[in-house]
Scaffold this motif. Structure first.
Motif, PDB file in Angstrom:
ATOM      1  N   TRP A   8       1.057  -1.153   0.750  1.00  0.00           N
ATOM      2  CA  TRP A   8      -0.284   0.084  -0.237  1.00  0.00           C
ATOM      3  C   TRP A   8       0.442   1.439   0.093  1.00  0.00           C
ATOM      4  N   VAL A   9       0.564   2.332  -0.894  1.00  0.00           N
ATOM      5  CA  VAL A   9       1.441   3.794  -0.872  1.00  0.00           C
ATOM      6  C   VAL A   9      -0.006   4.611  -0.911  1.00  0.00           C
ATOM      7  N   GLY A  10      -0.106   5.143   0.187  1.00  0.00           N
ATOM      8  CA  GLY A  10      -1.256   5.981   0.064  1.00  0.00           C
ATOM      9  C   GLY A  10      -0.447   7.592   0.847  1.00  0.00           C
ATOM     10  N   ALA A  11      -1.257   8.675  -0.080  1.00  0.00           N
ATOM     11  CA  ALA A  11      -1.398  10.013   0.508  1.00  0.00           C
ATOM     12  C   ALA A  11      -2.559   9.957   1.616  1.00  0.00           C
ATOM     13  N   VAL A  12      -1.683  10.850   2.453  1.00  0.00           N
ATOM     14  CA  VAL A  12      -2.673  10.917   4.075  1.00  0.00           C
ATOM     15  C   VAL A  12      -2.746  12.525   4.693  1.00  0.00           C
ATOM     16  N   PRO A  13      -3.390  12.744   5.625  1.00  0.00           N
ATOM     17  CA  PRO A  13      -3.172  14.307   6.029  1.00  0.00           C
ATOM     18  C   PRO A  13      -1.886  13.631   6.861  1.00  0.00           C
ATOM     19  N   ASP A  14      -1.045  15.503   6.283  1.00  0.00           N
ATOM     20  CA  ASP A  14       0.198  15.920   7.621  1.00  0.00           C
ATOM     21  C   ASP A  14       0.083  15.712   8.916  1.00  0.00           C
ATOM     22  N   ALA A  15      -1.233  16.052   9.242  1.00  0.00           N
ATOM     23  CA  ALA A  15      -0.986  15.770  11.345  1.00  0.00           C
ATOM     24  C   ALA A  15      -1.572  14.110  11.386  1.00  0.00           C
ATOM     25  N   GLU A  16      -2.226  13.541  10.440  1.00  0.00           N
ATOM     26  CA  GLU A  16      -2.165  11.911  11.050  1.00  0.00           C
ATOM     27  C   GLU A  16      -0.705  11.113  11.039  1.00  0.00           C
ATOM     28  N   VAL A  17       0.086  11.608  10.463  1.00  0.00           N
ATOM     29  CA  VAL A  17       1.312  11.227   9.588  1.00  0.00           C
ATOM     30  C   VAL A  17       2.443  11.787  10.945  1.00  0.00           C
ATOM     31  N   LEU A  18       2.073  13.263  11.422  1.00  0.00           N
ATOM     32  CA  LEU A  18       3.470  13.143  12.597  1.00  0.00           C
ATOM     33  C   LEU A  18       2.717  12.429  13.736  1.00  0.00           C
ATOM     34  N   ALA A  19       1.235  12.265  13.851  1.00  0.00           N
ATOM     35  CA  ALA A  19       0.576  11.994  15.267  1.00  0.00           C
ATOM     36  C   ALA A  19       1.763  11.043  15.238  1.00  0.00           C
ATOM     37  N   LEU A  20       1.576   9.744  14.117  1.00  0.00           N
ATOM     38  CA  LEU A  20       1.822   8.421  14.920  1.00  0.00           C
ATOM     39  C   LEU A  20       2.763   8.804  15.756  1.00  0.00           C
ATOM     40  N   PRO A  21       4.179   8.687  15.626  1.00  0.00           N
ATOM     41  CA  PRO A  21       5.139   8.048  16.294  1.00  0.00           C
ATOM     42  C   PRO A  21       4.840   8.937  17.822  1.00  0.00           C
ATOM     43  N   ARG A  22       4.605   9.972  18.007  1.00  0.00           N
ATOM     44  CA  ARG A  22       3.931  10.524  19.303  1.00  0.00           C
ATOM     45  C   ARG A  22       2.340   9.336  20.476  1.00  0.00           C
ATOM     46  N   ARG A  23       1.708   8.583  18.954  1.00  0.00           N
ATOM     47  CA  ARG A  23       1.039   7.821  19.986  1.00  0.00           C
ATOM     48  C   ARG A  23       1.579   6.196  20.484  1.00  0.00           C
ATOM     49  N   PHE A  24       2.657   6.163  19.735  1.00  0.00           N
ATOM     50  CA  PHE A  24       3.522   4.761  20.162  1.00  0.00           C
ATOM     51  C   PHE A  24       4.784   5.113  21.543  1.00  0.00           C
ATOM     52  N   ALA A  25       5.379   6.387  21.546  1.00  0.00           N
ATOM     53  CA  ALA A  25       6.235   6.718  21.950  1.00  0.00           C
ATOM     54  C   ALA A  25       6.500   6.208  23.820  1.00  0.00           C
ATOM     55  N   HIS A  26       5.584   5.556  23.975  1.00  0.00           N
ATOM     56  CA  HIS A  26       5.569   5.287  25.496  1.00  0.00           C
ATOM     57  C   HIS A  26       5.815   3.517  25.902  1.00  0.00           C
ATOM     58  N   LEU A  27       5.521   2.649  23.709  1.00  0.00           N
ATOM     59  CA  LEU A  27       6.222   1.574  23.901  1.00  0.00           C
ATOM     60  C   LEU A  27       7.687   1.309  24.620  1.00  0.00           C
ATOM     61  N   ASP A  28       8.279   0.187  24.580  1.00  0.00           N
ATOM     62  CA  ASP A  28       9.924  -0.493  25.115  1.00  0.00           C
ATOM     63  C   ASP A  28      10.257  -0.258  24.092  1.00  0.00           C
ATOM     64  N   GLU A  29      11.198   0.647  23.531  1.00  0.00           N
ATOM     65  CA  GLU A  29      11.875   0.583  22.788  1.00  0.00           C
ATOM     66  C   GLU A  29      13.266  -0.197  22.236  1.00  0.00           C
ATOM     67  N   THR A  30      13.026  -1.691  23.019  1.00  0.00           N
ATOM     68  CA  THR A  30      13.515  -2.325  22.197  1.00  0.00           C
ATOM     69  C   THR A  30      14.182  -3.596  21.081  1.00  0.00           C
TER      70      THR A  30
END
Length: 213
Positions: A8-30
């Protein structure tokens, strides 16, 4: 047992892309790295892409590259979660009736379409594309930044285009269940570039994700 590979390759709102890393920043970074990943990457970049892959049957080099690309690179729980969320964004865009110019999807039985493209391009040209063998996440500014390089390797013509399409076809018919003459190699070149151009023109981000089921 067979499988189907989807890209899949798709154009999505810029805000959605920028929000993704913040949504999962709490997960273990091992971080984990597949066995042999470093050796395979050095082999691919150091000339492995130019070894004989079909003579005419697939060679050990073809199977090595297929396993390397399918196995993925270094990963962590946050990366895996973002990839799942990215696929959800793309499915939502499709369900919402996204502009066809802003969405590209291709499925292949017993194969991975993004791997076919990277084999077609070779290591040097593939390095001009973002991400890891078909997986990437770009904000709107990043889309505009990578577009010239993507243009340089995907919008090819003349003998170079003939070479790339022939290599894509060799992979599609040698390493997947696609019947001869039914794989759209030209579409595999055009689709991702079309989405990047659309996103750049409309100030959108781009998500690309591979999936196997």
């Amino acid at each position: 047992m067979g499988h189907t590979g989807v890209w899949w390759v798709g154009a999505v709102p810029d805000a959605e892309v920028l929000a993704l890393p913040r949504r999962f920043a709490h997960l273990d970074e091992t971080w984990t790295v597949p066995d042999g990943c470093g050796d395979d990457l050095r082999w691919w970049l150091g000339g492995g892409d130019r070894e004989p892959y079909f003579t005419p049957e697939p060679t050990p080099a073809a199977y090595r590259f297929a396993a390397f690309a399918r196995g993925g690179g270094p990963s962590a729980p946050a990366v895996a979660a973002m990839k799942d969320a990215a696929r959800d964004l793309l499915r939502r865009a499709e369900a919402d009736g996204a502009d066809p110019d802003g969405l590209f999807a291709v499925a292949v039985r017993k194969g991975e379409p993004a791997t076919a493209l990277h084999h077609g391009l070779g290591a040097e040209a593939s390095a001009q594309l973002p991400g890891w063998f078909g997986d990437f996440l770009l904000g709107a500014e990043e889309v505009r930044a990578v577009l010239p390089a993507a243009e340089s390797v995907l919008a090819v013509s003349g003998p170079r285009r003939t070479e790339v399409l022939a290599r894509v076809d060799a992979w599609a018919y040698g390493m997947t269940d696609t019947p001869r003459g039914e794989f759209d190699a030209a579409g595999l070149l055009a689709g991702p570039l079309r989405v990047l151009r659309y996103a750049a023109a409309h100030g959108l981000g781009v998500v690309a994700a591979t999936e196997t089921y």
